[in-house]
Design a protein around this motif. Structure first.
Motif, mmCIF file in Angstrom:
data_model
loop_
_atom_site.group_PDB
_atom_site.id
_atom_site.type_symbol
_atom_site.label_atom_id
_atom_site.label_comp_id
_atom_site.label_asym_id
_atom_site.label_seq_id
_atom_site.Cartn_x
_atom_site.Cartn_y
_atom_site.Cartn_z
ATOM 1 N N UNK A 275 74.168 -73.190 17.674
ATOM 2 C CA UNK A 275 74.292 -73.321 16.278
ATOM 3 C C UNK A 275 75.413 -72.170 15.763
ATOM 4 N N UNK A 276 76.069 -72.400 14.850
ATOM 5 C CA UNK A 276 76.835 -71.301 14.069
ATOM 6 C C UNK A 276 76.253 -70.830 12.787
ATOM 7 N N UNK A 277 76.915 -69.817 12.265
ATOM 8 C CA UNK A 277 76.602 -69.079 10.905
ATOM 9 C C UNK A 277 77.724 -69.026 9.969
ATOM 10 N N UNK A 278 77.708 -68.876 8.791
ATOM 11 C CA UNK A 278 78.803 -68.754 7.956
ATOM 12 C C UNK A 278 79.831 -67.610 8.634
ATOM 13 N N UNK A 279 79.180 -66.642 9.175
ATOM 14 C CA UNK A 279 79.890 -65.320 9.684
ATOM 15 C C UNK A 279 80.779 -65.839 10.839
ATOM 16 N N UNK A 280 80.504 -67.021 11.492
ATOM 17 C CA UNK A 280 81.269 -67.474 12.454
ATOM 18 C C UNK A 280 82.597 -68.161 11.969
ATOM 19 N N UNK A 281 82.536 -68.590 10.871
ATOM 20 C CA UNK A 281 83.525 -69.024 10.346
ATOM 21 C C UNK A 281 84.382 -68.141 9.296
ATOM 22 N N UNK A 282 83.662 -67.225 8.540
ATOM 23 C CA UNK A 282 84.340 -66.569 7.537
ATOM 24 C C UNK A 282 84.396 -65.108 7.783
ATOM 25 N N UNK A 283 85.563 -64.234 7.250
ATOM 26 C CA UNK A 283 85.647 -63.022 7.429
ATOM 27 C C UNK A 283 84.964 -62.251 6.445
ATOM 28 N N UNK A 284 84.686 -63.108 5.220
ATOM 29 C CA UNK A 284 84.074 -62.595 3.664
ATOM 30 C C UNK A 284 83.244 -63.478 3.243
ATOM 31 N N UNK A 285 82.160 -63.286 2.889
ATOM 32 C CA UNK A 285 81.345 -64.130 2.083
ATOM 33 C C UNK A 285 80.642 -63.196 1.067
ATOM 34 N N UNK A 286 80.808 -63.749 -0.254
ATOM 35 C CA UNK A 286 80.256 -62.755 -1.423
ATOM 36 C C UNK A 286 79.953 -63.906 -2.455
ATOM 37 N N UNK A 287 79.131 -63.126 -3.338
ATOM 38 C CA UNK A 287 78.593 -63.653 -4.560
ATOM 39 C C UNK A 287 78.832 -62.727 -5.750
ATOM 40 N N UNK A 288 79.043 -63.296 -6.886
ATOM 41 C CA UNK A 288 79.362 -62.385 -8.108
ATOM 42 C C UNK A 288 79.341 -63.057 -9.252
ATOM 43 N N UNK B 130 93.553 -70.501 9.898
ATOM 44 C CA UNK B 130 93.526 -71.652 9.324
ATOM 45 C C UNK B 130 92.629 -72.580 10.252
ATOM 46 N N UNK B 131 92.352 -72.393 11.466
ATOM 47 C CA UNK B 131 91.774 -73.230 12.231
ATOM 48 C C UNK B 131 90.333 -73.223 11.753
ATOM 49 N N UNK B 132 89.678 -71.905 11.384
ATOM 50 C CA UNK B 132 88.390 -71.748 10.944
ATOM 51 C C UNK B 132 88.173 -72.232 9.458
ATOM 52 N N UNK B 133 89.042 -72.220 8.845
ATOM 53 C CA UNK B 133 89.131 -72.752 7.406
ATOM 54 C C UNK B 133 88.800 -74.365 7.613
ATOM 55 N N UNK B 134 89.824 -74.868 8.082
ATOM 56 C CA UNK B 134 89.682 -76.298 8.226
ATOM 57 C C UNK B 134 88.305 -76.903 8.865
#
Length: 105
Positions: free
Chosen positions: A1-14, A30-34
């Motif tokens: 299984x993957x995590x968000x960091x396998x899809x995203x280069x940046x994850x943040x909250x504010x 684009x591939x990981x976004x889709x």
């Protein structure tokens, strides 16, 4: 299984003002976004459950040109309230990081 960091280069909250919490999920390409959008992981139901919000108040916006997804919802506690343990909301994304997503294809 993957995590968000396998899809995203940046994850943040504010904060988006004292009453709104916002999350940014920026993908590498684009591939990981889709792939991320197709998982349906970043859903109104997920954020409503995690933060005790009404699903109708959770806004999920896909930004294909920016390869990003933005999620906004009412803050569980107004910024600056005596019970507010994260005044800048910079730590609110943490529970999402351990959640499992489908592997990237």
């Amino acid at each position: 299984m993957a995590t968000l960091l396998d899809y995203c280069s940046l994850v943040r909250s504010k904060n988006a003002g004292p009453f709104t919490l916002t999350f940014d999920f920026m993908c590498r390409d684009e591939h990981t976004y889709r792939a991320l959008v197709e998982t349906g992981f970043l859903s109104r139901e997920l954020f409503a459950g995690l933060f005790g919000a009404d699903e109708g108040q959770v806004l999920v916006v896909n930004h294909p040109l920016a390869l990003a997804v933005k999620v906004s919802l009412p803050r569980p506690i107004v910024q600056g309230d005596l019970r507010d343990s994260d005044c800048y909301a910079g730590q609110q994304y943490a529970p999402l990081m351990a959640m499992k997503l489908p592997e990237l294809c």
